[in-house]
Structures are given as C-alpha cells and as structure tokens.
Design an enzyme around this catalytic site. Structure first.
Site, PDB file in Angstrom:
ATOM      1  N   ASP A 278       0.844  -1.195   0.000  1.00  0.00           N
ATOM      2  CA  ASP A 278       0.000   0.000   0.000  1.00  0.00           C
ATOM      3  C   ASP A 278       0.880   1.246   0.000  1.00  0.00           C
ATOM      4  OD1 ASP A 278      -1.947   1.894   0.204  1.00  0.00           O
ATOM      5  OD2 ASP A 278      -2.527   1.415   2.281  1.00  0.00           O
ATOM      6  N   LYS A 285       1.470   7.937   0.225  1.00  0.00           N
ATOM      7  CA  LYS A 285       1.857   8.060   1.627  1.00  0.00           C
ATOM      8  C   LYS A 285       3.227   8.729   1.707  1.00  0.00           C
ATOM      9  CE  LYS A 285      -0.328   3.812   3.365  1.00  0.00           C
ATOM     10  NZ  LYS A 285      -1.322   4.373   4.293  1.00  0.00           N
ATOM     11  N   ASP A 355      -5.747   6.349  -0.890  1.00  0.00           N
ATOM     12  CA  ASP A 355      -5.149   5.585   0.214  1.00  0.00           C
ATOM     13  C   ASP A 355      -6.219   4.885   1.053  1.00  0.00           C
ATOM     14  OD1 ASP A 355      -3.126   4.556   1.730  1.00  0.00           O
ATOM     15  OD2 ASP A 355      -2.711   6.410   2.843  1.00  0.00           O
ATOM     16  N   ARG A 359     -11.165  -0.576   1.787  1.00  0.00           N
ATOM     17  CA  ARG A 359     -12.625  -0.675   1.775  1.00  0.00           C
ATOM     18  C   ARG A 359     -13.146  -0.918   0.359  1.00  0.00           C
ATOM     19  NH1 ARG A 359     -13.037   5.072   4.625  1.00  0.00           N
ATOM     20  NH2 ARG A 359     -11.022   4.286   5.369  1.00  0.00           N
TER      21      ARG A 359
HETATM   22  N1  BES Z   1      -3.340   0.249   5.096  1.00  0.00           N
HETATM   23  C1  BES Z   1      -3.746   1.500   5.635  1.00  0.00           C
HETATM   24  C2  BES Z   1      -4.047   1.427   7.135  1.00  0.00           C
HETATM   25  C3  BES Z   1      -2.908   1.085   8.052  1.00  0.00           C
HETATM   26  C4  BES Z   1      -2.264   2.080   8.748  1.00  0.00           C
HETATM   27  C5  BES Z   1      -2.536  -0.228   8.272  1.00  0.00           C
HETATM   28  C6  BES Z   1      -1.237   1.761   9.613  1.00  0.00           C
HETATM   29  C7  BES Z   1      -1.512  -0.540   9.145  1.00  0.00           C
HETATM   30  C8  BES Z   1      -0.867   0.449   9.826  1.00  0.00           C
HETATM   31  C9  BES Z   1      -5.003   1.969   4.913  1.00  0.00           C
HETATM   32  O1  BES Z   1      -5.132   1.581   3.604  1.00  0.00           O
HETATM   33  C10 BES Z   1      -4.994   3.457   4.918  1.00  0.00           C
HETATM   34  O2  BES Z   1      -4.117   4.016   4.329  1.00  0.00           O
HETATM   35  N2  BES Z   1      -5.979   4.057   5.577  1.00  0.00           N
HETATM   36  C11 BES Z   1      -6.086   5.481   5.645  1.00  0.00           C
HETATM   37  C12 BES Z   1      -7.520   5.840   5.379  1.00  0.00           C
HETATM   38  C13 BES Z   1      -7.770   7.307   5.202  1.00  0.00           C
HETATM   39  C14 BES Z   1      -7.119   7.796   3.929  1.00  0.00           C
HETATM   40  C15 BES Z   1      -9.272   7.555   5.156  1.00  0.00           C
HETATM   41  C16 BES Z   1      -5.673   5.892   7.056  1.00  0.00           C
HETATM   42  O3  BES Z   1      -5.980   5.181   8.005  1.00  0.00           O
HETATM   43  O4  BES Z   1      -5.009   6.917   7.177  1.00  0.00           O
HETATM   44 ZN    ZN Z   2      -4.196  -0.141   3.073  1.00  0.00          ZN
HETATM   45 MN    MN Z   3      -4.136   2.834   2.247  1.00  0.00          MN
END
Ligand code: BES
Ligand code: ZN
Ligand code: MN
Length: 511
Positions: A278, A285, A355, A359
C-alpha cells in the site's frame, strides 16, 4: 517446521540441548513451578535460591540460563518467568503459559532440541504450552545470509528457530493430550505461514504470487480454489478491486478457497484485505508511513491460513475464504482522487483518497461472498490508522451488524489469547461519506475513521447476513522488540480467533 512430541520421560533422564523450567513471582522471591520437581532435585532443592541469587524474580518473560548440574542429561537449564504465582486452587492462566513457552523458544533460536518441563495441569495447558512453544519457534530468514559479489558471505548464517520441542509431562497415549498437541501443531503452523506471507517482501509477494500459493496449497489439501485474474475481474464488474489494482504492474486477483465438510450444518465466509503493498496510490503516503506497508495483506494471510487450518483439523463446518488481492500504486493508469468506480454490487463510489483502498477491494469481496448466502461473514483487514490510534498496537477492533455476534467474537478472541475490543458503528457517521457525484465517497469524517470505514463496508454486506469486521491494523505487524510468542514483523493476528470461531460454529456452541 519445528517438531513437537509428548513424553512422559523424567526431566532428569531425557537427553536434549536445553531444559526449560517455569519460575513464578512469589511474594518472597522466585518460586519454581510444577513440572520441574526433578530439575530442582538435581539442584539439591536449591533451584529457587540459585535463581534468586542470579537476580531472577519470575516476572513474565524473564529468561535465566543456568549451567545444568550433574544428574541432568542437558547442558543448559533455561528458567522462564511465568509472572505472579496463581491464587490458591487456581492454575496458570493459558496465555501466561503460552507466552512463557514462546519466550523460552525464542531464547533458544539456533538450538536443536529442547525439553519443556512447564506446569501441565490439563489438556488446555498442553495446547497452550505447545502453541506458545511452536509460535515462539519462528524465524524469518529466507532473505538472510546471502553471498556478496566478492564471494564473502554478507553476514553470518542466520540462526533458524528451535528445531525440536519435547513436552514433558504430556502423555502421548492420553487421547486428550494427543488431540491438544495435534491441534496446537496445526494452528501454530498456520499462524507461522501467515507470518511468512506477511514478511515476504512485496516485490516477491505480488497478488499473482499470493494466488499461486493459495492454489498450490488448496491442491495439496484437495479443497476447492478459484482465482479471478484481471480479465475476469473486469468482465465480472469488480470495479473496486480493479480500481485499486489498475495502477500497478502487478495486476489484482480475487481468490476463493473453499473447504466443505459432508456433515456441516453451517457455512462461514472469511474475507481478507490483501493489499500486497500500500503506497497510498496517487494520494501517496509520505516517507515514514510506507516502509511496513507490505503488511497490508495481513487480513488475507489470516483468512488463507485459517481456512487451511480448518481443513487440516477436518472441522464439521464449511468455510470459504475470499482473498481480495491488489497492489496500490501510483502511475499513469492509477485511479485518481475524483474518479468514480462502479462496485461489484452496482453502487458507485467517488474515490476522494486513493489511500482508502482497503474498503474498495473489501466492498467487492463482501458483496461476492454475500451472494453465496453464508450464515455469517467475518472480514479481516489492516484497514485504518485510526484504529491503531484508538486501540494501540496490540488490540484489534471488532465491529458488527449484530451485537451478539460481536460479543461472541470478542469472547473467542479472549479465549485464544488475542486482544480485541468491541467498537460501535454509529449511524451518524454515514453522512460524512455522502458524495455529490456518486452513491457514496470512500472517505468521511476524520474523527472515528475506523468506524467510518466499518460503516462503508457494511453497505456491501448482503441483506440479512450476520457480519463482523476485524480491523487488525494495530496488531498485524509488530515493530517493537519481540515478546512472549510474538516475533518482530508479521504476527499472524486473527488466525487463532477465526479458527476457534469455526470450531465453535462446527459444534453449535456459539455464545
Ligand atoms: N493500510 C492503511 C491502514 C494502516 C495504517 C494499516 C497503519 C496498518 C498500519 C489503509 O489503507 C490506509 O491508508 N488508511 C487510511 C484511510 C484514510 C485515507 C481515510 C488511514 O488510516 O489513514
Ligand atoms: Zn491499506
Ligand atoms: Mn491505504
């Protein structure tokens, strides 16, 4: 894979490279735990005194190595801390035994054979010690000890895990003990396989490679497996999975792996987030947030490993695993913030942040899983950073559309030694995902971000199907120092909970 045997041999007669004993924290200093009587005798009954003199207290996870006295057939005795001495008439907590056995195994990396003389009051203690010992005997060394171009080895050859565990005091002829050890072997081995998948770097574990592993394993087990490649995904209308995967050179896959039992009365569907890397996509990121993102397929790893474990255990329940595999990368073909995707369900999603990809792949997989009308669906995902902020690094969040089911999963997780906590799905957070362009946006309010993600997923679960969502973003990948049976890196979080859920469902014993 570390070997495990049960033995009724005396601790003083068995030949091994190390002998593990338990030491608990008593009010007046360390106390030698049951199971180690013969060892204490070899120390002239002074093992506790010796440990005290060495500064050992019996605290949880504490490791003390002692040269073995004459009379023992091992060179080293390893005392592992069990924490507080149990109250009168109570026995050691299973998780305390599991952690102690795991800490001992870890301290014995590189050792060939170790005998464990820990307190084994009943069959559940046998499971706990066996599981802990096998989970602690884990090392991910596949990428170490390589030769460099000068012909010199880059590093010393890595130490492999403890190779052989003998449980003293567990009876190989006792049906219950035998079954407990067999179960522990299968479960621990599958947790370790989930860890391997998670730890494998993303340049090697692509969606295609993960799908190939599932195919090979399913064939070996004689269970059904079906892989949809990118062509089939486009044709099938899997707009969520394709929308996330189309920016990558490594195209997405949807894997279905199905175990059935002729006497099964119930069918469970497990759905796993399988983002093999990711990067965040176009909503990239920043550095500092992407180094561990190979772990973003931990949900799919847990689903895969638990279906395999259920098949190996031969449980009387049908379990279908769905692995939603994609790599989230930025490129000229990647989904843009502002794009609208048509999901497998037909619903349209405005992607405001690429990101928030988990979902999207899960939405499609949840709808597909719902079509087969299972009795319950559980999805597992490293879904949100918000869940890590809420619950920390060791506890996963449970959301559900059914309070009793959420409670059952929470209790089951507790039973197998996985920390979790029930979380709500507050309806008022839904409006934050209203989109002026599409049916829903893939992002809502920042506050309660883990719950917002849960509410998004809920929209893709079929009408009337019991569903729970486990957000394992915290515990899936352990960055701190190892502890108990938990290594650095992939932990295999949720595998033990899913397997116990399947066991409970098979026996009709669900809350
Ligand atoms: N894979 C990440 C979530 C994550 C964060 C997993 C830290 C493990 C450790 C997910 O895809 C993500 O990036 N989520 C975002 C969502 C936001 C953009 C609404 C997040 O949590 O910042
Ligand atoms: Zn993710
Ligand atoms: Mn993500």
């Amino acid at each position: 894979m570390t070997a495990l045997t049960l033995s009724t041999a005396g601790a003083a007669t068995l030949r091994a490279d190390a002998l593990v004993v338990g030491v608990a924290k008593g009010p007046k200093g360390p106390v030698v735990a049951a199971g180690a009587e013969a060892v204490d005798k070899a120390f002239d009954g002074k093992l506790a005194t010796v440990l005290d003199a060495l500064g050992a207290s019996g605290a949880e996870g504490e490791i003390t190595k002692l040269p073995a006295p004459d009379g023992l057939k091992v060179p080293v005795v390893l005392a592992v801390g069990l924490g507080a001495v149990p109250e009168k008439d109570e026995s050691y907590d299973e998780e305390a035994l599991r952690r102690a056995a795991g800490a001992a195994s870890r301290a014995l990396n590189g050792t060939k054979k170790a005998a464990f003389a820990l307190p084994l009051e009943d069959a559940s203690a046998v499971t706990a010690v066996a599981e802990g010992a096998l989970l602690g005997a884990y090392a991910f060394t596949a990428y170490q000890g390589g030769e460099n171009k000068t012909g010199k080895s880059g590093k010393e050859a890595p130490k492999g895990p403890l190779a052989e565990v003998v449980l003293l005091g567990a009876k190989p002829r006792d049906k219950e003990h035998k079954a407990a050890a067999e179960r522990a072997k299968i479960v621990a081995n599958e947790v370790n396989i989930a860890r391997d998948l998670i730890n494998t770097p993303p340049n090697d574990l692509t969606p295609e490679a993960f799908a190939a592993v599932a195919q090979t394993t399913a064939k070996e087990l004689g269970i059904k497996v079906q892989v949809l490649d990118e062509k089939a995904l486009v044709k099938g209308g899997f707009g969520g999975i394709m929308g996330v995967g189309k920016g990558s050179e490594n195209p997405p896959r949807l894997v279905k792996i199905a175990y059935t039992h002729p006497k099964a009365e119930k069918t469970l569907a497990f759905v796993g987030k399988g983002i093999t890397y990711d990067s965040g996509g176009i909503s990239l990121k920043p550095a500092g947030h992407n180094e561990t993102m190979k772990c973003d397929m931990s949900g799919a790893a847990a689903v895969f490993a638990s279906v395999v474990a259920v098949a190996k255990l031969g449980l009387a329940v049908n379990v279908t695993g769905w692995l939603a595999l994609a790599e989230n990368m930025p490129s000229g073909s990647a989904t843009r913030p502002g794009d609208v995707l048509r999901m497998y369900s037909g619903k349209t999603v405005e992607v405001l942040n690429t990101d928030a990809e988990g979902r999207l792949v899960l939405g499609d997989a949840l709808t597909r899983a719902s079509e087969e009308n299972p009795d319950a669906i559980v999805d597992v995902a490293t879904l949100t950073g918000a869940m890590v902020l809420a619950l920390g690094n060791r506890t996963f969040g449970i959301m559900a559309n059914d309070d009793a089911f959420r409670t059952s999963i929470h209790e089951i997780a507790e039973e197998v030694g996985e920390a979790s906590w029930p979380m709500p799905l507050p309806a008022d957070l839904r409006k934050g995902m209203d989109s002026p362009t599409a049916d829903i946006a893939n992002m809502g309010e920042r506050m309660g971000g883990g719950l917002v993600a849960g509410l998004f997923l809920q929209e893709f679960v079929g009408e009337g199907i019991t569903w729970a969502h486990l957000d394992i973003a915290g515990p899936a990948f352990h960055e701190g120092a190892p502890y108990g049976y938990t290594p650095k890196g992939g932990t295999g979080s949720a595998v033990r909970t899913l397997v116990r859920l399947a066991e409970r469902t098979a026996t009709g014993d669900l809350g």
